[in-house]
Design a protein around this motif. Structure first.
Motif, PDB file in Angstrom:
ATOM      1  N   ASP A 111       0.800  -1.149   0.066  1.00 10.16           N
ATOM      2  CA  ASP A 111      -0.108  -0.049  -0.012  1.00 10.16           C
ATOM      3  C   ASP A 111       0.842   1.231   0.067  1.00 10.16           C
ATOM      4  OD1 ASP A 111      -2.603   1.257   0.077  1.00 10.16           O
ATOM      5  OD2 ASP A 111      -1.908   2.112   2.020  1.00 10.16           O
ATOM      6  N   THR A 150       2.235   2.287  -3.488  1.00  3.35           N
ATOM      7  CA  THR A 150       3.134   1.881  -4.490  1.00  3.35           C
ATOM      8  C   THR A 150       3.696   3.154  -5.139  1.00  3.35           C
ATOM      9  OG1 THR A 150       1.750  -0.232  -4.839  1.00  3.35           O
ATOM     10  CG2 THR A 150       3.322   0.802  -6.587  1.00  3.35           C
ATOM     11  N   SER A 193      -6.745  10.798   1.735  1.00  2.00           N
ATOM     12  CA  SER A 193      -6.261  10.238   0.456  1.00  2.00           C
ATOM     13  C   SER A 193      -7.351  10.538  -0.610  1.00  2.00           C
ATOM     14  CB  SER A 193      -6.466   8.385   0.736  1.00  2.00           C
ATOM     15  OG  SER A 193      -5.497   8.119   1.487  1.00  2.00           O
ATOM     16  N   PRO A 205      -8.257   9.479  -4.822  1.00  2.00           N
ATOM     17  CA  PRO A 205      -8.240   8.553  -5.898  1.00  2.00           C
ATOM     18  C   PRO A 205      -7.014   8.652  -6.661  1.00  2.00           C
ATOM     19  CG  PRO A 205      -9.915   9.680  -6.509  1.00  2.00           C
ATOM     20  CD  PRO A 205      -9.479  10.344  -5.047  1.00  2.00           C
ATOM     21  N   PRO A 206      -6.580   7.795  -7.512  1.00  2.00           N
ATOM     22  CA  PRO A 206      -5.177   7.899  -8.247  1.00  2.00           C
ATOM     23  C   PRO A 206      -5.659   8.810  -9.238  1.00  2.00           C
ATOM     24  CG  PRO A 206      -5.353   5.651  -7.839  1.00  2.00           C
ATOM     25  CD  PRO A 206      -6.583   6.173  -7.152  1.00  2.00           C
ATOM     26  N   ALA A 244      -2.840   4.666   2.474  1.00  2.00           N
ATOM     27  CA  ALA A 244      -3.902   4.599   3.184  1.00  2.00           C
ATOM     28  C   ALA A 244      -3.955   3.851   4.565  1.00  2.00           C
ATOM     29  CB  ALA A 244      -5.048   3.912   2.364  1.00  2.00           C
ATOM     30  N   LEU A 301     -11.292   4.202  -1.331  1.00  2.00           N
ATOM     31  CA  LEU A 301     -10.525   3.236  -1.005  1.00  2.00           C
ATOM     32  C   LEU A 301     -11.080   1.877  -0.941  1.00  2.00           C
ATOM     33  CD1 LEU A 301      -9.185   4.213   2.627  1.00  2.00           C
ATOM     34  CD2 LEU A 301      -8.267   4.740   0.411  1.00  2.00           C
ATOM     35  N   ASP A 307      -7.338  -1.646   1.309  1.00  2.00           N
ATOM     36  CA  ASP A 307      -6.850  -0.549   1.959  1.00  2.00           C
ATOM     37  C   ASP A 307      -7.291  -0.321   3.245  1.00  2.00           C
ATOM     38  OD1 ASP A 307      -5.590   0.454  -0.859  1.00  2.00           O
ATOM     39  OD2 ASP A 307      -7.546   0.954  -1.084  1.00  2.00           O
TER      40      ASP A 307
HETATM   41  C1  IPD Z   1      -3.411   3.478  -2.800  1.00  2.00           C
HETATM   42  C2  IPD Z   1      -2.972   4.334  -1.452  1.00  2.00           C
HETATM   43  C3  IPD Z   1      -3.334   5.984  -1.700  1.00  2.00           C
HETATM   44  C4  IPD Z   1      -4.895   6.020  -2.064  1.00  2.00           C
HETATM   45  C5  IPD Z   1      -5.123   5.364  -3.176  1.00  2.00           C
HETATM   46  C6  IPD Z   1      -4.689   3.867  -2.886  1.00  2.00           C
HETATM   47  P1  IPD Z   1      -1.895   1.490  -3.590  1.00  2.00           P
HETATM   48  O1  IPD Z   1      -3.158   2.033  -2.512  1.00  2.00           O
HETATM   49  O2  IPD Z   1      -3.468   3.902  -0.305  1.00  2.00           O
HETATM   50  O3  IPD Z   1      -3.063   6.425  -0.612  1.00  2.00           O
HETATM   51  O4  IPD Z   1      -5.108   7.335  -2.191  1.00  2.00           O
HETATM   52  O5  IPD Z   1      -6.583   5.503  -3.222  1.00  2.00           O
HETATM   53  O6  IPD Z   1      -5.409   3.078  -4.142  1.00  2.00           O
HETATM   54  O7  IPD Z   1      -2.292   1.480  -4.906  1.00  2.00           O
HETATM   55  O8  IPD Z   1      -0.731   2.353  -3.503  1.00  2.00           O
HETATM   56  O9  IPD Z   1      -1.827  -0.053  -2.876  1.00  2.00           O
END
Ligand code: IPD
Ligand code: CA
Ligand code: CA
Length: 261
Positions: free
Chosen positions: A87, A89, A156, A158-159, A187, A207, A211
């Protein structure tokens, strides 16, 4: 926590193995995009494979849900492991040392075990239902700041979050009211830090179950409160989470976040 169950011991062992793999891959991984700004590396997959191999060998009847395409239905029992092998990446790829391994176990839909392992600081956050939470074996307790204006909170996104979007408007709304507002990229580690009293509150509407699962239990067992943003009960299948130290600040943050749509 004394007398850990076989579940917690296995989860910790799997998290340590995954953490070693993340550190080994740290020099040589290549990066792919699952979606805009949504990254994955060989390390994510190798770490998940190691966790799955260890847990499945110990508990062959259990079900598994993991971020990297892992969907293994349970056999006779009603146990399900929920795994995020890495978590944070994006942080990992940029060598920003704020990422972790997150492993939870639920039984009949109730979280009973959670571990979050930070391989950079070698911190193992752990909890079992009704038995409290620990970091490297020491009891965890959430902070006591009860007013948002005295609190350090975190969100947090979203990407690939859009500039003109609800998550950004919420962030800006709280920015003017809390003492400090952060965004960090992991997260699960945010939740571990709320449990440890290093952060006072955290929210997100992007999330997935992997997460939230381990962190939700660890925060609750450290004396915090975990709900949807509205204050309704948390549902791991719904992308809506508010986790705080459990003081009156929870209701204050919930009300303010609800003002933005
Ligand atoms: C992400 C991280 C990030 C959050 C994203 C997640 P990943 O997980 O937790 O903080 O903002 O929504 O997708 O992709 O690094 O496992
Ligand atoms: Ca994640
Ligand atoms: Ca991940």
């Amino acid at each position: 926590m004394s007398g850990e169950t076989e579940f917690l011991l296995a989860a910790q062992e799997a998290a340590l193995a995954a953490g070693r793999i993340l550190e080994e891959w740290g020099e040589k991984f290549t990066v792919s995009e699952k979606g805009p700004a949504d990254l994955v590396t060989e390390a994510d997959v190798a770490a998940q494979n190691a966790i799955f191999a260890l847990l499945q060998q110990r508990f062959p009847e259990h079900g598994f849900l993991g971020e990297e395409g892992l969907k293994e239905p349970s056999g006779a029992g009603d146990f399900r492991w929920i795994i995020d092998p890495l978590d944070g990446t994006s942080n990992y790829v940029h060598r920003f040392p704020y990422y972790c391994v997150s492993i939870a176990l639920e039984q009949a839909g109730e979280l009973i075990t959670g571990v979050i392992y930070d391989p950079t600081r070698k911190e193992m956050f752990a909890a079992e239902k009704g038995r409290g939470a620990t970091v490297n074996g020491k009891p965890l307790k959430t902070s006591r700041f009860s007013r948002l204006k005295d609190s350090m909170v975190i969100a947090s996104f979203p990407p690939g979050v859009k500039v003109d979007s609800v998550p950004i408007r919420r962030f800006l709304h709280i920015l003017g009211k809390a003492q400090t507002v952060h965004r960090s990229g992991s997260a699960a580690l945010n939740l571990a830090y709320v449990a440890a009293g290093r952060l006072d509150g955290y929210w997100s509407t992007s999330l997935k179950a992997w997460d939230m699962a381990a962190g939700a239990l660890i925060v609750a067992e450290a004396g915090g409160k975990v709900t949807k943003m509205s204050g309704a009960p948390l549902d791991l299948a719904v992308q809506d989470m508010l986790a705080t130290n459990g003081t009156a600040m929870h209701a204050e943050l919930s009300r303010l976040l609800g003002e933005v749509e």
